[in-house]
Design an enzyme around this catalytic site. Structure first.
Site, PDB file in Angstrom:
ATOM      1  CE  LYS A 163      -1.032   5.733   7.540  1.00 19.02           C
ATOM      2  NZ  LYS A 163      -0.617   5.196   6.245  1.00 19.02           N
ATOM      3  CG  ASP A 213       5.609   3.888   1.672  1.00 24.11           C
ATOM      4  OD1 ASP A 213       5.643   4.592   2.706  1.00 24.11           O
ATOM      5  OD2 ASP A 213       4.616   3.823   0.930  1.00 24.11           O
ATOM      6  CG  PHE A 236      -1.862   1.219   1.176  1.00 22.67           C
ATOM      7  CD1 PHE A 236      -3.034   1.171   0.434  1.00 22.67           C
ATOM      8  CD2 PHE A 236      -1.541   2.409   1.835  1.00 22.67           C
ATOM      9  CE1 PHE A 236      -3.875   2.286   0.349  1.00 22.67           C
ATOM     10  CE2 PHE A 236      -2.383   3.523   1.757  1.00 22.67           C
ATOM     11  CZ  PHE A 236      -3.550   3.456   1.018  1.00 22.67           C
TER      12      PHE A 236
END
Ligand SMILES: *Cc1c(COP(=O)(O)O)cnc(C)c1O
Length: 395
Positions: free
Chosen positions: A251, A222, A138
């Site tokens: 995040k 990532d 993702f």
């Protein structure tokens, strides 16, 4: 406004793209949240691994409120002091290199995609065309990030960029075949978050590094979900002892204030000369003030705390798994990112936890993800897992 009013207005005036619980949170403090009716919740989710310092953290709240009263935004037409401070912290506590600030995980991935393409274009290596990405990954919802997201359900019905080759996450042989002198970069989450907190075999990331070195391919980690202390080290790569060429962050970096960052080795970063890439909000004084507080807290003892809480969580979850061996098939995790793999429907369990005042979420149909604020204490973890225990007993 009552919850029903909020719900009715939301359904009338907002895109219907989110499946929401019928709760409106009113305030938060530490690892606790309170809804409109005054009900208390223990937050083991942290807004999807984002509220890294918990809620209303005194230092973070004070710093951003002071910054809001001083200067929120100016644009990158000018130098920004707070941005320079955070970039220095991120670079000096990682592999060096330079930072590009943006506003979200998808944007940091998008920037990395553009960067690796432009880097080889500039070097005249036009035969490099392909991005290698992982099944079950993702990377975000923008067209580029979506194109390297290896889950059909996210891509269906949308545009995607060509020349992306998906390989099974963790399989060394397919990686050997896929990574060649025609590859631009390999994009990989060191631990797959949305995919279900999936760890690769222990030597897999090292193997990718070697294949990239052998072929001159760039390695992009990532770390949007696993970076910034989530695994007990500032960067996830430090936990696995493999240095990538590019890192994407978002995040947890702003403790809830929107911020993203792409970090690249200087030689690669220098590809982005004026005019090549930009972000209007990127790294504004408010967002980078938040990032600075988060990184400073991590470096001033919070990382050690996460390492301690890893041990605590592991032993609590192992105990839970023994008591519910009929319902739990596996416990896995690192730092403060954990998954409870169930033999029953995870969404049902999440719903009951919510009723009992514990926030967790289901990633994939049988996996519960636990990503509490990094400031969580032993007794709070114990309390949360006890409640999960009592919920599992009802199934
Ligand atoms: C959440 C996530 C993203 C996307 O971040 P957004 O801020 O939602 O755009 C990208 N990569 C990983 C690994 C993520 O977990």
């Amino acid at each position: 406004m009552s919850i029903d009013e909020v719900r009715i207005i939301t359904e009338k005036y907002l895109f219907p793209n989110y499946q929401r619980e019928k709760i409106v949170f009113k305030k938060g403090k530490g690892v606790y949240l309170w809804d409109d009716n005054g009900k208390e919740y223990l937050d083991l989710l942290a807004g999807i691994a984002t509220s890294s310092l918990g809620h209303s953290h005194p230092k973070l709240s004070k710093a951003i409120s002071k910054q809001a009263h001083t200067l929120i935004h100016t644009s990158n037409l000018y130098y920004i002091k707070e941005q320079s401070v955070l970039a220095k912290l991120l670079s000096e506590n990682g592999f060096g290199g330079k930072v590009f600030f943006c506003n979200s995980g998808a944007e940091s991935v998008e920037s990395a995609l553009k960067l690796v393409k432009r880097y080889f274009w500039e070097k005249g290596e036009q035969k490099r065309k392909r991005i290698v990405a992982m099944d079950n990954s993702f990377h975000g919802r923008t067209t580029g990030a979506l194109s390297i997201t290896g889950q059909k359900k996210y891509q269906e019905g949308f545009f995607t960029i060509p020349d992306v080759l998906f390989i099974p996450f963790g399989d060394k042989e397919t990686a050997e075949e896929a990574i060649t002198e025609e590859t631009l970069a390999v994009f990989v989450e060191p631990v797959q978050g949305e995919g279900g907190v999936i760890f690769p075999p222990s030597d897999y990331l090292k193997h990718l590094r070697k294949l990239c070195d052998d072929t001159g391919t760039l390695l992009v980690f990532d770390e949007v979900q696993v970076g910034i202390g989530r695994l007990g080290t500032l960067y996830a790569y430090q936990r696995f002892d493999v240095v990538p060429d590019v890192i994407t962050l978002a995040k947890g970096l702003g403790g809830g204030v929107p911020i993203g960052a792409t970090i690249a080795k200087s030689e690669i970063a220098n590809t982005f000369v004026p005019g090549t890439h930009a972000s209007t909000f990127g790294g504004n004084p408010l967002a980078t003030t938040a990032g600075k507080i988060v990184v400073e807290e991590l470096l001033n003892g919070l990382l050690e705390h996460v390492m301690k809480m890893e041990k605590v969580t592991k032993s609590l979850l192992n105990k839970l798994s023994k008591e519910h061996a009929d319902k739990i098939s596996e416990i896995r995790g690192m730092g403060l990112m954990w998954a409870v793999e169930l033999k029953i429907d995870a969404r049902e369990v999440v719903k009951k936890c919510l009723e009992k005042g514990v926030l967790v979420n289901a990633v994939q149909s049988h996996t519960i993800r636990i990503t509490p604020p990094l400031i969580i204490k032993q007794k709070e973890l114990k309390k949360g897992i006890e409640i999960i225990n009592s919920v599992l007993s009802t199934f």
